[in-house]
Scaffold this motif. Sequence first.
Motif, PDB file in Angstrom:
ATOM      1  N   GLU B   8      30.076 -20.645 -43.923  1.00 51.17           N
ATOM      2  CA  GLU B   8      29.802 -21.736 -44.874  1.00 51.17           C
ATOM      3  C   GLU B   8      30.959 -21.911 -45.860  1.00 51.17           C
ATOM      4  O   GLU B   8      31.083 -22.949 -46.505  1.00 51.17           O
ATOM      5  CB  GLU B   8      28.508 -21.463 -45.656  1.00 51.17           C
ATOM      6  N   VAL B  10      34.198 -21.663 -45.021  1.00 55.13           N
ATOM      7  CA  VAL B  10      35.410 -22.137 -44.350  1.00 55.13           C
ATOM      8  C   VAL B  10      35.895 -23.481 -44.905  1.00 55.13           C
ATOM      9  O   VAL B  10      37.107 -23.683 -45.072  1.00 55.13           O
ATOM     10  CB  VAL B  10      35.194 -22.176 -42.817  1.00 55.13           C
ATOM     11  N   PRO B  11      35.004 -24.421 -45.223  1.00 54.71           N
ATOM     12  CA  PRO B  11      35.496 -25.681 -45.799  1.00 54.71           C
ATOM     13  C   PRO B  11      36.291 -25.496 -47.093  1.00 54.71           C
ATOM     14  O   PRO B  11      37.128 -26.347 -47.432  1.00 54.71           O
ATOM     15  CB  PRO B  11      34.205 -26.483 -46.037  1.00 54.71           C
ATOM     16  N   GLU B  14      39.758 -25.010 -46.006  1.00 53.98           N
ATOM     17  CA  GLU B  14      40.285 -26.305 -45.542  1.00 53.98           C
ATOM     18  C   GLU B  14      40.679 -27.175 -46.727  1.00 53.98           C
ATOM     19  O   GLU B  14      41.715 -27.835 -46.719  1.00 53.98           O
ATOM     20  CB  GLU B  14      39.235 -26.998 -44.667  1.00 53.98           C
TER      21      GLU B  14
END
Lengths: 114, 147
Positions: B8, B10-11, B14
Amino acid sequence: MELTFRKRDAVIIFNLKGNVIGPDGLKLREAFQKAIKLGGNKVRILVNLEATGMMDSSALGALVNAYTNVQQKKGRIGVMKASPTIDKLLQLAKLAPLFEQFADENAAVEDLSA
Amino acid sequence: MVLPSDVELVPIIEAVTSHISRDLKLGAEASMQISLAVIEGAMNAIKHGNKYDLAKRAYFKIRIDADRLTLIIKDEGEGFDPRKVADPLEDEGLLRDHGRGLLMIRAYVDEAYHNADGTQLTMVKYLHSGQPGTDSEEDQKGEVLEL
């Protein structure tokens, strides 16, 4: 990612909005599985990618999983309005031939409903 | 940056990477390629490296040089041999619903390699077309960001 799906004629249409990355792949996979179960035999699915930004390998995996499940039900699955980036990704992974490509919803629904 | 092994999050990686790409005024395609490479590396570290163990961490570093962006992702797993990863482009791999992360990483950055035990991935994106020149002393002073 924002994900909605609705039924139009015999076709279940998925609208994906935003980036489909990280944990979204699992959510997408589960949504496909639910839709395929609801769709029964010869399920028809259209994935609208018009508002989709990035797509990672988990999202690709969800699409492949959906393709395999749809095939088992002798159904059809297509994608609509994939961006050049997503199109390139499908080509890179040699997955483009698996998915029927459509330019607009009306044509897709008519074709997939046939 | 150090994160627990939660996909959850990981964004967040990014978003940071995307911000750096914007600061460097990279084009939309290069920015997206870098973001996707980082997402894939992070997902691999969390899923395959740390096996979702929240007690284990994933470590991210970005180094900005004049001619390249270097992204390093390390996990606390047991490591692996990337040469033994099945090729997703071979016939039997095409319908597999996983295993395309390394393919994407290799396609989207100019260099990608693991350390000896497979617990650290280094990815390099050239900031100008073509091969970067030999590092000058000045280049080697590049900015390291401990994310």
